[in-house]
Design a protein around this motif. Structure first.
Motif, mmCIF file in Angstrom:
data_model
loop_
_atom_site.group_PDB
_atom_site.id
_atom_site.type_symbol
_atom_site.label_atom_id
_atom_site.label_comp_id
_atom_site.label_asym_id
_atom_site.label_seq_id
_atom_site.Cartn_x
_atom_site.Cartn_y
_atom_site.Cartn_z
ATOM 1 N N ALA A 54 24.705 -19.424 44.724
ATOM 2 C CA ALA A 54 25.231 -20.042 45.938
ATOM 3 C C ALA A 54 25.905 -21.364 45.629
ATOM 4 O O ALA A 54 26.900 -21.745 46.263
ATOM 5 C CB ALA A 54 24.099 -20.243 46.945
ATOM 6 N N ALA A 55 25.394 -22.098 44.638
ATOM 7 C CA ALA A 55 25.961 -23.397 44.312
ATOM 8 C C ALA A 55 27.390 -23.270 43.804
ATOM 9 O O ALA A 55 28.207 -24.169 43.975
ATOM 10 C CB ALA A 55 25.092 -24.090 43.258
ATOM 11 N N ALA A 56 27.695 -22.100 43.185
ATOM 12 C CA ALA A 56 29.034 -21.910 42.636
ATOM 13 C C ALA A 56 30.009 -21.369 43.672
ATOM 14 O O ALA A 56 31.199 -21.275 43.415
ATOM 15 C CB ALA A 56 28.972 -20.959 41.439
ATOM 16 N N ALA A 57 29.515 -20.977 44.843
ATOM 17 C CA ALA A 57 30.370 -20.391 45.868
ATOM 18 C C ALA A 57 31.225 -21.465 46.529
ATOM 19 O O ALA A 57 30.763 -22.580 46.775
ATOM 20 C CB ALA A 57 29.508 -19.693 46.923
ATOM 21 N N PRO A 58 32.471 -21.136 46.838
ATOM 22 C CA PRO A 58 33.334 -22.116 47.493
ATOM 23 C C PRO A 58 32.905 -22.362 48.930
ATOM 24 O O PRO A 58 32.296 -21.508 49.571
ATOM 25 C CB PRO A 58 34.713 -21.439 47.427
ATOM 26 C CG PRO A 58 34.402 -19.977 47.387
ATOM 27 C CD PRO A 58 33.144 -19.857 46.584
ATOM 28 N N ALA A 59 33.220 -23.553 49.438
ATOM 29 C CA ALA A 59 32.896 -23.877 50.818
ATOM 30 C C ALA A 59 33.796 -23.078 51.745
ATOM 31 O O ALA A 59 34.926 -22.754 51.424
ATOM 32 C CB ALA A 59 33.089 -25.374 51.053
ATOM 33 N N GLY A 60 33.278 -22.770 52.925
ATOM 34 C CA GLY A 60 34.072 -22.007 53.878
ATOM 35 C C GLY A 60 33.184 -21.042 54.635
ATOM 36 O O GLY A 60 31.953 -21.085 54.512
ATOM 37 N N PRO A 61 33.787 -20.166 55.438
ATOM 38 C CA PRO A 61 33.002 -19.198 56.214
ATOM 39 C C PRO A 61 32.170 -18.306 55.302
ATOM 40 O O PRO A 61 32.614 -17.925 54.218
ATOM 41 C CB PRO A 61 34.079 -18.383 56.956
ATOM 42 C CG PRO A 61 35.286 -19.272 56.960
ATOM 43 C CD PRO A 61 35.226 -20.035 55.678
ATOM 44 N N ALA A 62 30.971 -18.001 55.754
ATOM 45 C CA ALA A 62 30.089 -17.137 54.968
ATOM 46 C C ALA A 62 30.645 -15.720 54.913
ATOM 47 O O ALA A 62 31.178 -15.199 55.898
ATOM 48 C CB ALA A 62 28.701 -17.126 55.584
ATOM 49 N N LYS A 63 30.562 -15.111 53.743
ATOM 50 C CA LYS A 63 30.966 -13.726 53.561
ATOM 51 C C LYS A 63 29.767 -12.998 52.957
ATOM 52 O O LYS A 63 29.400 -13.258 51.809
ATOM 53 C CB LYS A 63 32.193 -13.618 52.654
ATOM 54 C CG LYS A 63 32.732 -12.187 52.529
ATOM 55 C CD LYS A 63 33.986 -12.151 51.671
ATOM 56 C CE LYS A 63 34.526 -10.723 51.544
ATOM 57 N NZ LYS A 63 35.735 -10.661 50.684
ATOM 58 N N ILE A 64 29.174 -12.129 53.741
ATOM 59 C CA ILE A 64 27.898 -11.523 53.365
ATOM 60 C C ILE A 64 28.075 -10.047 53.013
ATOM 61 O O ILE A 64 28.855 -9.327 53.640
ATOM 62 C CB ILE A 64 26.885 -11.660 54.518
ATOM 63 C CG1 ILE A 64 26.662 -13.151 54.827
ATOM 64 C CG2 ILE A 64 25.555 -10.990 54.171
ATOM 65 C CD1 ILE A 64 25.780 -13.395 56.042
ATOM 66 N N ALA A 65 27.340 -9.620 51.989
ATOM 67 C CA ALA A 65 27.325 -8.217 51.580
ATOM 68 C C ALA A 65 25.874 -7.768 51.432
ATOM 69 O O ALA A 65 24.963 -8.589 51.311
ATOM 70 C CB ALA A 65 28.069 -8.022 50.267
ATOM 71 N N VAL A 66 25.671 -6.459 51.461
ATOM 72 C CA VAL A 66 24.344 -5.903 51.212
ATOM 73 C C VAL A 66 24.446 -4.913 50.068
ATOM 74 O O VAL A 66 25.510 -4.335 49.808
ATOM 75 C CB VAL A 66 23.763 -5.198 52.461
ATOM 76 C CG1 VAL A 66 23.534 -6.194 53.588
ATOM 77 C CG2 VAL A 66 24.666 -4.054 52.913
ATOM 78 N N ILE A 67 23.327 -4.703 49.359
ATOM 79 C CA ILE A 67 23.307 -3.767 48.243
ATOM 80 C C ILE A 67 21.910 -3.178 48.112
ATOM 81 O O ILE A 67 20.913 -3.852 48.373
ATOM 82 C CB ILE A 67 23.705 -4.471 46.922
ATOM 83 C CG1 ILE A 67 23.767 -3.455 45.771
ATOM 84 C CG2 ILE A 67 22.735 -5.596 46.595
ATOM 85 C CD1 ILE A 67 24.324 -4.035 44.478
ATOM 86 N N ALA A 68 21.832 -1.920 47.762
ATOM 87 C CA ALA A 68 20.572 -1.295 47.372
ATOM 88 C C ALA A 68 20.519 -1.415 45.855
ATOM 89 O O ALA A 68 20.968 -0.528 45.130
ATOM 90 C CB ALA A 68 20.513 0.162 47.818
ATOM 91 N N PHE A 69 19.994 -2.524 45.370
ATOM 92 C CA PHE A 69 20.118 -2.850 43.959
ATOM 93 C C PHE A 69 19.435 -1.828 43.055
ATOM 94 O O PHE A 69 20.000 -1.384 42.057
ATOM 95 C CB PHE A 69 19.553 -4.245 43.686
ATOM 96 C CG PHE A 69 19.777 -4.709 42.277
ATOM 97 C CD1 PHE A 69 21.026 -5.145 41.870
ATOM 98 C CD2 PHE A 69 18.746 -4.684 41.344
ATOM 99 C CE1 PHE A 69 21.250 -5.573 40.564
ATOM 100 C CE2 PHE A 69 18.960 -5.101 40.040
ATOM 101 C CZ PHE A 69 20.211 -5.550 39.645
ATOM 102 N N GLN A 70 18.224 -1.427 43.393
ATOM 103 C CA GLN A 70 17.529 -0.490 42.522
ATOM 104 C C GLN A 70 18.226 0.870 42.518
ATOM 105 O O GLN A 70 18.235 1.581 41.501
ATOM 106 C CB GLN A 70 16.070 -0.331 42.947
ATOM 107 C CG GLN A 70 15.857 0.324 44.303
ATOM 108 C CD GLN A 70 14.437 0.159 44.789
ATOM 109 O OE1 GLN A 70 13.926 -0.947 44.845
ATOM 110 N NE2 GLN A 70 13.789 1.252 45.136
ATOM 111 N N VAL A 71 18.848 1.232 43.647
ATOM 112 C CA VAL A 71 19.634 2.461 43.702
ATOM 113 C C VAL A 71 20.853 2.340 42.802
ATOM 114 O O VAL A 71 21.204 3.267 42.063
ATOM 115 C CB VAL A 71 20.072 2.767 45.152
ATOM 116 C CG1 VAL A 71 21.030 3.947 45.195
ATOM 117 C CG2 VAL A 71 18.858 3.049 46.018
ATOM 118 N N ALA A 72 21.495 1.178 42.849
ATOM 119 C CA ALA A 72 22.673 0.957 42.016
ATOM 120 C C ALA A 72 22.326 1.092 40.537
ATOM 121 O O ALA A 72 23.060 1.712 39.763
ATOM 122 C CB ALA A 72 23.258 -0.428 42.299
#
Length: 219
Positions: free
Chosen positions: A30-48
């Motif tokens: 998160a610290a490396a993310a640029p400032a601005g509107p939040a852009k959220i994603a979801v993932i089924a990591f163990q499935v991936a």
């Protein structure tokens, strides 16, 4: 064989926490993310992890490795069932000593089966944990690069039993995208070689959708 595959999938599901424990913490990303509107994603990591070409191949190899042991355990279980049926059918015709001797033989074989099954499960689980942890770390690296390239500021894993995702639109689900990206990076082709049982290892299906909105269950 179905039982072995079920064990593989169960163990893979149970080792999700191992994978996440080996990945960098969320605040670093998160610290490396640029400032601005939040852009959220979801993932089924163990499935991936499990559905990458490399994951499918590795889990299939592990399954094949333990098939001889599975066959030994099944043979011993079948022998116990046969001896038990014989004792039940012939018990009233046997002397007390013979009946006791056969019962002891069955009991000893049951103990042997329990020990062997437990040892095999522990061995398989250890190898599964090592396999999953190593692959999960590499998939996370691909995920980390992907979210930075696409400007995501937060990624939620909905494959955990306890997760905060009540609803997510299909467009936010990046599970399939991460699988594809990892397959490209790894260069491992989709597994199509028949397994020892004659079945073909399936290609990765579409990523599951997050849960629909649900009421909160009182604790």
């Amino acid at each position: 064989m179905k039982r072995t595959l079920a064990l593989v999938l169960t163990l893979a599901s149970g080792l999700a926490l191992t994978a996440t424990a080996q990945t960098p913490s969320a605040p670093d990303a998160a610290a490396a993310a640029p400032a601005g509107p939040a852009k959220i994603a979801v993932i089924a990591f163990q499935v991936a992890v499990a559905q990458t070409n490399e994951g499918q191949r590795s889990f299939a190899d592990l399954q094949r490795k333990y098939q001889p042991k599975q066959a030994q355990l099944k043979a011993l279980n079948d022998e116990i069932e046969t001896l038990t049926k014989q004792l039940q059918a012939q018990g009233d015709k046997l002397s007390d000593a013979e009946r006791a001797a056969r019962a002891k033989t069955i009991d000893d074989k049951k103990k042997q089966l329990d020990r062997s099954a437990e040892d095999a499960q522990n061995d398989m689980q250890g190898e599964m944990q090592e396999l999953y942890g190593s692959l999960a770390s590499k998939v996370y690296d691909v995920l980390n690069d992907y979210v930075k390239q696409h400007g995501y500021t937060l990624v939620l894993d909905f494959s955990q039993q306890q997760n905060p995702v009540l609803y997510a639109a299909d467009s936010t689900n990046i599970t399939k995208a991460i699988i594809d990206a990892y397959n490209v990076k790894s260069g491992v082709p989709a597994p199509t070689t028949p397994t020892a049982g004659g079945a073909t290892v399936p290609s990765a299906p579409s990523a599951p959708r997050p849960a629909a909105p649900r009421p909160t269950t009182p604790q």
